[in-house]
Scaffold this motif. Structure first.
Motif, PDB file in Angstrom:
ATOM      1  N   ARG A   4       0.836  -1.205   0.000  1.00 50.87           N
ATOM      2  CA  ARG A   4       0.000   0.000   0.000  1.00 50.87           C
ATOM      3  C   ARG A   4       0.870   1.253   0.000  1.00 50.87           C
ATOM      4  NH1 ARG A   4      -2.717   3.113  -1.985  1.00 50.87           N
ATOM      5  NH2 ARG A   4      -4.153   4.449  -0.869  1.00 50.87           N
ATOM      6  N   ALA A   5       1.957   1.242   0.762  1.00 51.45           N
ATOM      7  CA  ALA A   5       2.865   2.400   0.776  1.00 51.45           C
ATOM      8  C   ALA A   5       3.437   2.632  -0.616  1.00 51.45           C
ATOM      9  CB  ALA A   5       3.984   2.182   1.787  1.00 51.45           C
ATOM     10  N   LEU A   6       3.825   1.554  -1.287  1.00 52.90           N
ATOM     11  CA  LEU A   6       4.374   1.707  -2.636  1.00 52.90           C
ATOM     12  C   LEU A   6       3.308   2.159  -3.627  1.00 52.90           C
ATOM     13  CD1 LEU A   6       6.864  -1.276  -2.834  1.00 52.90           C
ATOM     14  CD2 LEU A   6       7.410   1.158  -2.728  1.00 52.90           C
ATOM     15  N   GLU A   7       2.083   1.731  -3.436  1.00 49.90           N
ATOM     16  CA  GLU A   7       1.003   2.232  -4.290  1.00 49.90           C
ATOM     17  C   GLU A   7       0.867   3.734  -4.125  1.00 49.90           C
ATOM     18  OE1 GLU A   7      -2.533   0.098  -3.258  1.00 49.90           O
ATOM     19  OE2 GLU A   7      -1.818  -1.781  -4.132  1.00 49.90           O
ATOM     20  N   THR A   8       0.982   4.203  -2.880  1.00 54.42           N
ATOM     21  CA  THR A   8       0.882   5.629  -2.588  1.00 54.42           C
ATOM     22  C   THR A   8       2.052   6.396  -3.199  1.00 54.42           C
ATOM     23  OG1 THR A   8      -0.256   5.142  -0.518  1.00 54.42           O
ATOM     24  CG2 THR A   8       0.731   7.321  -0.714  1.00 54.42           C
ATOM     25  N   LEU A   9       3.255   5.813  -3.128  1.00 53.55           N
ATOM     26  CA  LEU A   9       4.458   6.472  -3.634  1.00 53.55           C
ATOM     27  C   LEU A   9       4.628   6.304  -5.141  1.00 53.55           C
ATOM     28  CD1 LEU A   9       6.867   5.328  -0.800  1.00 53.55           C
ATOM     29  CD2 LEU A   9       6.152   7.694  -1.249  1.00 53.55           C
ATOM     30  N   GLY A  10       4.054   5.265  -5.688  1.00 57.15           N
ATOM     31  CA  GLY A  10       4.229   4.939  -7.103  1.00 57.15           C
ATOM     32  C   GLY A  10       4.969   3.623  -7.230  1.00 57.15           C
ATOM     33  N   GLN A  11       4.312   2.620  -7.753  1.00 60.83           N
ATOM     34  CA  GLN A  11       4.886   1.285  -7.890  1.00 60.83           C
ATOM     35  C   GLN A  11       6.108   1.329  -8.806  1.00 60.83           C
ATOM     36  OE1 GLN A  11       3.436  -0.876  -6.013  1.00 60.83           O
ATOM     37  NE2 GLN A  11       4.010  -2.886  -6.708  1.00 60.83           N
ATOM     38  N   VAL A  77       8.541   9.172   2.196  1.00 60.34           N
ATOM     39  CA  VAL A  77       8.106   7.853   2.641  1.00 60.34           C
ATOM     40  C   VAL A  77       7.354   7.956   3.966  1.00 60.34           C
ATOM     41  CG1 VAL A  77       8.915   5.565   3.404  1.00 60.34           C
ATOM     42  CG2 VAL A  77       9.885   6.610   1.346  1.00 60.34           C
ATOM     43  N   GLN A  78       7.829   8.806   4.862  1.00 58.08           N
ATOM     44  CA  GLN A  78       7.139   8.992   6.135  1.00 58.08           C
ATOM     45  C   GLN A  78       5.716   9.497   5.905  1.00 58.08           C
ATOM     46  OE1 GLN A  78       8.980  11.753   8.866  1.00 58.08           O
ATOM     47  NE2 GLN A  78       7.428  11.420  10.427  1.00 58.08           N
ATOM     48  N   SER A  79       5.566  10.447   5.006  1.00 56.46           N
ATOM     49  CA  SER A  79       4.243  10.982   4.695  1.00 56.46           C
ATOM     50  C   SER A  79       3.331   9.891   4.130  1.00 56.46           C
ATOM     51  CB  SER A  79       4.377  12.131   3.690  1.00 56.46           C
ATOM     52  OG  SER A  79       3.118  12.608   3.317  1.00 56.46           O
ATOM     53  N   ALA A  80       3.875   9.050   3.234  1.00 54.32           N
ATOM     54  CA  ALA A  80       3.082   7.953   2.667  1.00 54.32           C
ATOM     55  C   ALA A  80       2.685   6.956   3.748  1.00 54.32           C
ATOM     56  CB  ALA A  80       3.881   7.254   1.571  1.00 54.32           C
ATOM     57  N   CYS A  81       3.598   6.673   4.671  1.00 61.51           N
ATOM     58  CA  CYS A  81       3.313   5.734   5.765  1.00 61.51           C
ATOM     59  C   CYS A  81       2.233   6.276   6.682  1.00 61.51           C
ATOM     60  CB  CYS A  81       4.584   5.433   6.556  1.00 61.51           C
ATOM     61  SG  CYS A  81       5.798   4.462   5.637  1.00 61.51           S
ATOM     62  N   GLU A  82       2.314   7.558   7.002  1.00 60.78           N
ATOM     63  CA  GLU A  82       1.294   8.175   7.853  1.00 60.78           C
ATOM     64  C   GLU A  82      -0.067   8.147   7.162  1.00 60.78           C
ATOM     65  OE1 GLU A  82       3.117  11.959   8.648  1.00 60.78           O
ATOM     66  OE2 GLU A  82       4.400  11.119  10.238  1.00 60.78           O
ATOM     67  N   SER A  83      -0.056   8.329   5.850  1.00 65.75           N
ATOM     68  CA  SER A  83      -1.293   8.303   5.079  1.00 65.75           C
ATOM     69  C   SER A  83      -1.949   6.920   5.119  1.00 65.75           C
ATOM     70  CB  SER A  83      -0.999   8.704   3.629  1.00 65.75           C
ATOM     71  OG  SER A  83      -2.121   8.540   2.828  1.00 65.75           O
ATOM     72  N   ILE A  84      -1.156   5.875   4.973  1.00 64.43           N
ATOM     73  CA  ILE A  84      -1.757   4.534   4.977  1.00 64.43           C
ATOM     74  C   ILE A  84      -2.207   4.109   6.373  1.00 64.43           C
ATOM     75  CG2 ILE A  84      -0.503   3.830   2.900  1.00 64.43           C
ATOM     76  CD1 ILE A  84       1.151   1.958   4.752  1.00 64.43           C
ATOM     77  N   VAL A  85      -1.546   4.642   7.402  1.00 59.35           N
ATOM     78  CA  VAL A  85      -1.994   4.367   8.769  1.00 59.35           C
ATOM     79  C   VAL A  85      -3.393   4.959   8.975  1.00 59.35           C
ATOM     80  CG1 VAL A  85      -1.580   4.942  11.210  1.00 59.35           C
ATOM     81  CG2 VAL A  85       0.296   4.087   9.790  1.00 59.35           C
ATOM     82  N   GLU A  94      10.547  -1.263   9.848  1.00 57.29           N
ATOM     83  CA  GLU A  94      11.762  -0.554   9.447  1.00 57.29           C
ATOM     84  C   GLU A  94      12.300  -1.077   8.109  1.00 57.29           C
ATOM     85  OE1 GLU A  94      16.396   0.169  10.818  1.00 57.29           O
ATOM     86  OE2 GLU A  94      15.107  -1.095  12.035  1.00 57.29           O
ATOM     87  N   PHE A  95      12.365  -2.402   7.952  1.00 59.61           N
ATOM     88  CA  PHE A  95      12.863  -2.976   6.698  1.00 59.61           C
ATOM     89  C   PHE A  95      12.026  -2.501   5.507  1.00 59.61           C
ATOM     90  CE2 PHE A  95      12.508  -6.218   3.410  1.00 59.61           C
ATOM     91  CZ  PHE A  95      13.832  -6.374   3.036  1.00 59.61           C
ATOM     92  N   GLU A  96      10.717  -2.454   5.689  1.00 60.90           N
ATOM     93  CA  GLU A  96       9.831  -2.020   4.612  1.00 60.90           C
ATOM     94  C   GLU A  96      10.038  -0.549   4.275  1.00 60.90           C
ATOM     95  OE1 GLU A  96       5.989  -4.890   5.190  1.00 60.90           O
ATOM     96  OE2 GLU A  96       6.289  -3.339   6.717  1.00 60.90           O
ATOM     97  N   VAL A  97      10.239   0.271   5.284  1.00 63.29           N
ATOM     98  CA  VAL A  97      10.471   1.706   5.063  1.00 63.29           C
ATOM     99  C   VAL A  97      11.777   1.916   4.301  1.00 63.29           C
ATOM    100  CG1 VAL A  97      10.976   3.904   6.221  1.00 63.29           C
ATOM    101  CG2 VAL A  97       9.096   2.463   7.043  1.00 63.29           C
ATOM    102  N   VAL A  98      12.828   1.244   4.733  1.00 61.31           N
ATOM    103  CA  VAL A  98      14.134   1.394   4.079  1.00 61.31           C
ATOM    104  C   VAL A  98      14.060   0.875   2.642  1.00 61.31           C
ATOM    105  CG1 VAL A  98      16.560   0.711   4.145  1.00 61.31           C
ATOM    106  CG2 VAL A  98      15.380   1.306   6.266  1.00 61.31           C
ATOM    107  N   THR A  99      13.369  -0.236   2.440  1.00 58.15           N
ATOM    108  CA  THR A  99      13.211  -0.777   1.090  1.00 58.15           C
ATOM    109  C   THR A  99      12.447   0.209   0.210  1.00 58.15           C
ATOM    110  OG1 THR A  99      13.243  -3.020   1.981  1.00 58.15           O
ATOM    111  CG2 THR A  99      12.390  -2.752  -0.247  1.00 58.15           C
ATOM    112  N   ALA A 100      11.401   0.804   0.738  1.00 56.48           N
ATOM    113  CA  ALA A 100      10.636   1.806  -0.010  1.00 56.48           C
ATOM    114  C   ALA A 100      11.525   2.996  -0.382  1.00 56.48           C
ATOM    115  CB  ALA A 100       9.429   2.271   0.802  1.00 56.48           C
ATOM    116  N   LEU A 101      12.427   3.387   0.509  1.00 59.11           N
ATOM    117  CA  LEU A 101      13.370   4.467   0.194  1.00 59.11           C
ATOM    118  C   LEU A 101      14.197   4.114  -1.036  1.00 59.11           C
ATOM    119  CD1 LEU A 101      14.761   5.387   3.743  1.00 59.11           C
ATOM    120  CD2 LEU A 101      13.430   6.885   2.245  1.00 59.11           C
TER     121      LEU A 101
END
Length: 186
Positions: A4-11, A77-85, A94-101
């Protein structure tokens, strides 16, 4: 949550090579990245962990992500994570956040191909099985248990899954040969 975070950021839309295994994945990832770069591809490399500085985990053509870019992308990425929450999803690990970066940086820098090192167990299996990409072009596994990986991922050897150096020897030249022959077929 990561999907979902990647969908928000762009796959990610660039080709990806996933590298997994219990031993040797860093070496295989570095070899793949170097070979692709020497073939003229703008190549992203995502590894874990870092040796000296966090930025080493996310590289393009051998150059680590600059501090300013890392800070800018972390905010995105933080903004996208807050949005999906707010949508009811858990905050990514943490691993998912770093990978998304890494994925986001590679996309914004227009890499031709990315080599992504994943660990086995937990999130590594999730990355291999569910795939955060439209379809990795290849998955290399070094020194891994074939039956276990095939069962967990559902991917059959020889399609997009390649086992490298199963003989437990740390034979860099053999690994490089497997990688070169695979890239030559693409």
């Amino acid at each position: 949550a990561m999907h979902r975070a990647l969908e928000t950021l762009g796959q990610p839309t660039y080709p990806v090579i996933l590298v997994a295994g219990t031993n040797g994945k860093g070496q295989v990832s570095a070899l793949l990245s170097t070979i692709a770069h020497r073939q003229g591809y703008r190549t992203g490399l995502f590894t874990s962990p870092f040796l000296v500085k966090f930025n080493e985990r996310i590289r393009i053509d051998g150059t680590s992500i600059p501090d300013a870019e890392l800070i800018r992308l972390t905010r995105q990425v933080q903004s996208a994570c807050e949005s999906i929450v707010q949508e009811g999803f858990d905050f990514p690990l943490e691993f998912e956040v770093v990978t998304a970066l890494g994925y986001l940086y590679f996309a914004q820098q227009h890499v031709d191909i990315a080599v992504v090192e994943v660990g086995l167990g937990g999130l590594g299996y999730i990355t291999l099985k569910e795939g955060v990409f439209a379809g990795p072009i290849a998955k290399f596994l070094s020194d891994a248990k074939k039956a276990e990986i095939i069962e967990l991922t559902g991917v059959k050897e020889g399609e997009t899954l390649f086992f490298i150096c199963d003989d437990k020897k740390n034979d860099t030249e053999k690994k490089a040969g497997h990688i070169r022959s695979w890239l030559a077929r693409k």
